[in-house]
Design an enzyme around this catalytic site. Structure first.
Site, PDB file in Angstrom:
ATOM      1  N   LYS A  68       0.662  -1.277   0.114  1.00 36.02           N
ATOM      2  CA  LYS A  68       0.234  -0.092   0.106  1.00 36.02           C
ATOM      3  C   LYS A  68       0.877   1.268   0.173  1.00 36.02           C
ATOM      4  O   LYS A  68       0.503   2.106  -0.661  1.00 36.02           O
ATOM      5  CB  LYS A  68      -1.027  -0.007   1.422  1.00 36.02           C
ATOM      6  CG  LYS A  68      -1.577   1.171   1.788  1.00 36.02           C
ATOM      7  CD  LYS A  68      -2.454   1.093   2.832  1.00 36.02           C
ATOM      8  CE  LYS A  68      -1.800   1.544   4.140  1.00 36.02           C
ATOM      9  NZ  LYS A  68      -1.456   2.963   4.356  1.00 36.02           N
ATOM     10  N   ASN A  69       1.929   1.204   0.725  1.00 30.25           N
ATOM     11  CA  ASN A  69       2.776   2.519   1.220  1.00 30.25           C
ATOM     12  C   ASN A  69       3.655   2.670  -0.158  1.00 30.25           C
ATOM     13  O   ASN A  69       4.588   3.610   0.069  1.00 30.25           O
ATOM     14  CB  ASN A  69       3.258   2.313   2.686  1.00 30.25           C
ATOM     15  CG  ASN A  69       2.087   2.631   3.627  1.00 30.25           C
ATOM     16  OD1 ASN A  69       1.054   2.887   3.206  1.00 30.25           O
ATOM     17  ND2 ASN A  69       2.735   2.316   4.748  1.00 30.25           N
ATOM     18  N   CYS A 166      -5.063   7.245   9.407  1.00 31.76           N
ATOM     19  CA  CYS A 166      -5.315   6.697  10.559  1.00 31.76           C
ATOM     20  C   CYS A 166      -5.120   7.705  11.677  1.00 31.76           C
ATOM     21  O   CYS A 166      -4.236   8.536  11.452  1.00 31.76           O
ATOM     22  CB  CYS A 166      -4.627   5.575  10.854  1.00 31.76           C
ATOM     23  SG  CYS A 166      -4.966   4.000   9.780  1.00 31.76           S
ATOM     24  N   ARG A 171      -0.097  13.839  13.288  1.00 36.37           N
ATOM     25  CA  ARG A 171       0.317  13.669  11.816  1.00 36.37           C
ATOM     26  C   ARG A 171       0.358  15.005  11.172  1.00 36.37           C
ATOM     27  O   ARG A 171      -0.479  15.200  10.129  1.00 36.37           O
ATOM     28  CB  ARG A 171      -0.534  12.736  11.314  1.00 36.37           C
ATOM     29  CG  ARG A 171      -0.775  11.298  11.915  1.00 36.37           C
ATOM     30  CD  ARG A 171      -1.313  10.176  11.309  1.00 36.37           C
ATOM     31  NE  ARG A 171      -0.327   9.681  10.304  1.00 36.37           N
ATOM     32  CZ  ARG A 171      -0.709   8.679   9.346  1.00 36.37           C
ATOM     33  NH1 ARG A 171      -1.848   8.165   9.503  1.00 36.37           N
ATOM     34  NH2 ARG A 171       0.126   8.358   8.546  1.00 36.37           N
ATOM     35  N   ASP A 356       4.364  -0.064  12.334  1.00 36.02           N
ATOM     36  CA  ASP A 356       3.093  -0.784  11.953  1.00 36.02           C
ATOM     37  C   ASP A 356       3.138  -2.085  12.223  1.00 36.02           C
ATOM     38  O   ASP A 356       1.996  -2.867  12.076  1.00 36.02           O
ATOM     39  CB  ASP A 356       2.985  -0.661  10.359  1.00 36.02           C
ATOM     40  CG  ASP A 356       2.970   0.806   9.991  1.00 36.02           C
ATOM     41  OD1 ASP A 356       2.011   1.397  10.192  1.00 36.02           O
ATOM     42  OD2 ASP A 356       3.896   1.410   9.382  1.00 36.02           O
ATOM     43  N   VAL A 378       7.524   6.598  17.112  1.00 38.33           N
ATOM     44  CA  VAL A 378       7.094   7.136  15.987  1.00 38.33           C
ATOM     45  C   VAL A 378       5.972   7.938  15.965  1.00 38.33           C
ATOM     46  O   VAL A 378       5.868   9.173  15.506  1.00 38.33           O
ATOM     47  CB  VAL A 378       6.905   5.986  14.733  1.00 38.33           C
ATOM     48  CG1 VAL A 378       6.750   6.994  13.313  1.00 38.33           C
ATOM     49  CG2 VAL A 378       8.370   5.344  14.760  1.00 38.33           C
ATOM     50  N   ARG A 464      -8.773  -0.763   3.840  1.00 35.36           N
ATOM     51  CA  ARG A 464      -7.578   0.329   3.508  1.00 35.36           C
ATOM     52  C   ARG A 464      -6.615   0.067   3.028  1.00 35.36           C
ATOM     53  O   ARG A 464      -5.930   0.468   2.170  1.00 35.36           O
ATOM     54  CB  ARG A 464      -7.870   1.562   4.279  1.00 35.36           C
ATOM     55  CG  ARG A 464      -8.835   2.567   4.492  1.00 35.36           C
ATOM     56  CD  ARG A 464      -8.617   3.779   5.434  1.00 35.36           C
ATOM     57  NE  ARG A 464      -7.146   4.093   5.140  1.00 35.36           N
ATOM     58  CZ  ARG A 464      -6.269   4.525   5.869  1.00 35.36           C
ATOM     59  NH1 ARG A 464      -6.632   4.647   7.307  1.00 35.36           N
ATOM     60  NH2 ARG A 464      -5.098   4.972   5.713  1.00 35.36           N
TER      61      ARG A 464
HETATM   62  C1  EPZ Z   1       3.942   6.735   6.632  1.00 36.00           C
HETATM   63  O1  EPZ Z   1       3.049   7.545   7.030  1.00 36.00           O
HETATM   64  C2  EPZ Z   1       3.126   5.350   6.284  1.00 36.00           C
HETATM   65  N1  EPZ Z   1       1.836   5.834   5.730  1.00 36.00           N
HETATM   66  C3  EPZ Z   1       2.418   4.765   7.701  1.00 36.00           C
HETATM   67  O2  EPZ Z   1       1.738   3.777   7.425  1.00 36.00           O
HETATM   68  C4  EPZ Z   1       3.931   4.517   8.547  1.00 36.00           C
HETATM   69  O3  EPZ Z   1       3.485   4.257   9.841  1.00 36.00           O
HETATM   70  C5  EPZ Z   1       4.701   5.619   8.588  1.00 36.00           C
HETATM   71  O4  EPZ Z   1       5.034   6.296   7.304  1.00 36.00           O
HETATM   72  C6  EPZ Z   1       6.036   5.363   9.372  1.00 36.00           C
HETATM   73  O5  EPZ Z   1       6.709   3.969   8.634  1.00 36.00           O
HETATM   74  C7  EPZ Z   1       1.896   5.709   4.314  1.00 36.00           C
HETATM   75  O6  EPZ Z   1       2.848   5.547   3.554  1.00 36.00           O
HETATM   76  C8  EPZ Z   1       0.890   6.074   3.533  1.00 36.00           C
HETATM   77  P1  EPZ Z   1       6.006   9.936   8.664  1.00 36.00           P
HETATM   78  P2  EPZ Z   1       3.859   9.021   7.038  1.00 36.00           P
HETATM   79  O7  EPZ Z   1       6.116  11.379   8.121  1.00 36.00           O
HETATM   80  O8  EPZ Z   1       4.536   9.306   5.668  1.00 36.00           O
HETATM   81  C9  EPZ Z   1       6.113  12.960  12.043  1.00 36.00           C
HETATM   82  C10 EPZ Z   1      -0.076   2.304   7.811  1.00 36.00           C
HETATM   83  O9  EPZ Z   1      -0.879   2.068   8.677  1.00 36.00           O
HETATM   84  N2  EPZ Z   1       6.006  14.054  11.009  1.00 36.00           N
HETATM   85  O10 EPZ Z   1       7.247   8.983   8.476  1.00 36.00           O
HETATM   86  O11 EPZ Z   1       2.874   9.917   7.151  1.00 36.00           O
HETATM   87  C11 EPZ Z   1       4.738  12.438  12.203  1.00 36.00           C
HETATM   88  O12 EPZ Z   1       3.900  13.056  13.070  1.00 36.00           O
HETATM   89  C12 EPZ Z   1       0.449   3.872   7.956  1.00 36.00           C
HETATM   90  O13 EPZ Z   1       0.076   1.892   6.635  1.00 36.00           O
HETATM   91  C13 EPZ Z   1       5.708  15.659  11.412  1.00 36.00           C
HETATM   92  O14 EPZ Z   1       6.049  15.796  12.554  1.00 36.00           O
HETATM   93  O15 EPZ Z   1       4.799   8.986   8.329  1.00 36.00           O
HETATM   94  C14 EPZ Z   1       5.292  10.965  13.005  1.00 36.00           C
HETATM   95  O16 EPZ Z   1       5.597  11.076  14.223  1.00 36.00           O
HETATM   96  C15 EPZ Z   1       0.043   4.354   9.403  1.00 36.00           C
HETATM   97  N3  EPZ Z   1       5.892  16.370  10.285  1.00 36.00           N
HETATM   98  C16 EPZ Z   1       6.711  10.881  12.249  1.00 36.00           C
HETATM   99  O17 EPZ Z   1       7.131  12.188  11.727  1.00 36.00           O
HETATM  100  C17 EPZ Z   1       5.608  16.076   9.122  1.00 36.00           C
HETATM  101  O18 EPZ Z   1       5.335  16.780   8.440  1.00 36.00           O
HETATM  102  C18 EPZ Z   1       6.794   9.876  11.198  1.00 36.00           C
HETATM  103  O19 EPZ Z   1       5.744  10.113  10.224  1.00 36.00           O
HETATM  104  C19 EPZ Z   1       5.563  14.679   8.802  1.00 36.00           C
HETATM  105  C20 EPZ Z   1       5.875  13.777   9.797  1.00 36.00           C
END
Ligand code: EPZ
Length: 484
Positions: A68-69, A166, A171, A356, A378, A464
């Site tokens: 998915k990702n 989610c 986020r 995850d 995370v 999803r």
């Molecule tokens: C991706 O989310 C995945 N989603 C998530 O999978 C996964 O858990 C995550 O990466 C970590 O591996 C998709 O790929 C669609 P991040 P993403 O930006 O990209 C903070 C699932 O169930 N952050 O790496 O949104 C954030 O709050 C989902 O498949 C900021 O502060 O994750 C978090 O604490 C859930 N500001 C951390 O970084 C920003 O602008 C990591 O988030 C962006 C992120």
């Protein structure tokens, strides 16, 4: 490829993405009917509910499709090409359909191939979409934020609706917006989303992410490839799905090099072509079924999975007491008998233990002898799903501020939480409601592990990210009633 076309007016047809998916749905429906008949009669469930009679080991073989990702991001990358792209191994999940819908709104012509999970994305006529139409997708996914760079390159403007995904923490999107500003984007926040323009075009930038965010790294990649000049990205995420996205962009004509210490260099090029690519397998789905095999004392062959991307998970799986065999076409996971052992885990960015993966594993840890601890580093709110497990008999205490005194491998982030799971505790059936994607799958595992009957509601969230999971449960011999 067949000639079946998907455009804006035919969005509903996107729902039927592949011949195989249709066949699988048919057999799923047959399975459901059978299960309902076995249970005596229809019991008045909605399609968002399932009744599971637990306590039966999952056994058999299932296949995992593209991640998915990755698939959703690869679809966005197709916007950057001058010619059509072909993506294979696309999972039939609702997040993919949301992205397809958004692409169609922007004029991308999507057709499906004869091969299962094969999609052709033709961006020849990318156009500005009506805000009201885009708005209809508000709250449905986080992927729209990745449309920013490609739409700015193609159209000079972009409108991004409020994001979904989610509810597992705040986020925020500040890393994305800061990076886009570095490239020269001008961003206006509107009540219904954000509007972007690039009056002077997009230019390569030096960017250091405050945290190796997956999405922000993808944002930079999808923007830098066509930006004028060089981009240096430091503290980048290096998840396998990101490497796969880089491979796709390289196929399209991009020049990207991955350096040591999370540094990525991108040399902007004036244009890109379409790609032909098979999406990397879904390691989150793979880990979920492996955890289900362990928790239910089962034996599940997960087809389509490769060892390298699963290494960190496999180590933990072994430490907990599970066993596995790596084959050319997948990995067999099973519970070898005897007691499961407790573990201490910190979730982390790749190559650490994925956030995850913790939710499905927690169910197996309720059956381990002793105290396990999971530090969630995370996201700031990713243990909500444990309430339902406690209701089913688990002993789980969540420390919302984390465990400050524990020895830690990595520096603590401010908002961490920790869950302490003490086992083994028999689980009993209960009525539970799916809170989010991975938490929802862990609820399914809990219901399959528990003695007695459970009713799990709000199942739609699970589709999803998990393709045909009802059919897969049937293939693995689960005892359930599901009526569409
Ligand atoms: C991706 O989310 C995945 N989603 C998530 O999978 C996964 O858990 C995550 O990466 C970590 O591996 C998709 O790929 C669609 P991040 P993403 O930006 O990209 C903070 C699932 O169930 N952050 O790496 O949104 C954030 O709050 C989902 O498949 C900021 O502060 O994750 C978090 O604490 C859930 N500001 C951390 O970084 C920003 O602008 C990591 O988030 C962006 C992120």
């Amino acid at each position: 490829m067949t000639k079946q076309t998907v455009n804006e007016a035919e969005l509903e047809a996107v729902e039927q993405v592949s011949a195989e998916a249709a066949a699988a749905e048919e057999s799923e429906a047959a399975g459901r009917k059978l299960d309902a008949q076995k249970a005596g009669a229809r019991v008045g469930l909605t399609s968002d509910e399932i009744i599971i009679n637990g306590g039966r080991p999952l056994k058999g073989r299932i296949e995992v499709r593209g991640a998915k990702n990755l698939a959703t991001k690869a679809m966005v990358a197709a916007l950057l090409g001058k010619t059509p792209s072909v993506l294979r191994n696309v999972p039939n999940i609702s997040d993919v359909r949301v992205v397809a819908g958004l692409l169609a709104l922007h004029g991308v012509l999507i057709t499906r191939g004869e091969q299962a999970g094969e999609w052709r994305l033709d961006p020849s006529n990318v156009e500005v979409a009506h805000q009201a139409d885009i708005d209809a997708h508000a709250g449905s996914s986080r992927i729209p934020i990745l449309f920013c760079g490609p739409l700015l390159h193609r159209l000079g403007e972009a409108f991004i609706p409020d994001l979904g995904g989610c509810r597992i923490g705040d986020r925020p999107i500040d890393f994305h917006l800061d990076a886009l500003r570095n490239f020269g984007a001008v961003i206006e926040k509107l009540p219904s989303g954000i509007s972007l323009t690039a009056p002077n075009g997009l230019k390569g930038a030096n960017i250091e992410l405050p945290y190796p965010s997956v999405g922000a790294t993808e944002q930079v990649l999808l923007t830098a490839v066509l930006a004028e000049g060089q981009t240096e990205l430091r503290n980048a995420a290096i998840e396998p799905e990101i490497v796969d996205l880089i491979c796709i962009l390289q196929k399209m004509g991009a020049i990207i090099s991955m350096e040591p210490n999370r540094v990525i260099f991108i040399e902007g090029v004036p244009e890109l072509r379409g790609y032909d690519h098979r999406a990397i397998f879904d390691r989150n789905e793979a880990a979920s079924w492996a955890a289900a095999a362990l928790a239910t004392k089962g034996d599940v062959f997960v087809g389509g999975v490769e060892q390298e991307e699963m290494m960190t998970f496999l180590n933990v799986f072994r430490k907990v007491g599970g066993d596995f065999d790596v084959h050319d076409d997948g990995i067999r996971f099973w519970h070898p008998g005897g007691a499961l052992k407790p573990v201490t885990i910190e979730t982390d960015v790749h190559p650490g233990f994925m956030t995850d993966w913790q939710q499905p594993l927690v169910v197996a840890l309720t059956q381990a002898e002793g105290q396990s601890t999971i530090h969630e580093t995370v996201y700031e709110n990713r243990f909500g799903f444990t309430d339902a497990l406690v209701k089913m008999g688990a002993d789980i205490v969540v420390y919302k501020e984390g465990l400050h005194d524990e020895a830690r491998r990595v520096k603590r982030r401010e908002f961490e939480q920790a869950a302490v799971i003490t086992g083994p505790t028999p689980l009993h059936g209960a009525d539970i409601e799916v809170p989010d994607l991975r938490g929802g799958f862990s609820h399914l595992i809990a219901a399959l592990t528990a003695e007695g009957q459970s009713k799990v509601t709000n199942l739609g969230i699970i589709s999803r990210g998990y393709e045909n999971f009802i059919e897969k449960l049937r293939l693995l011999g689960a005892d359930f009633v599901y009526e569409s």
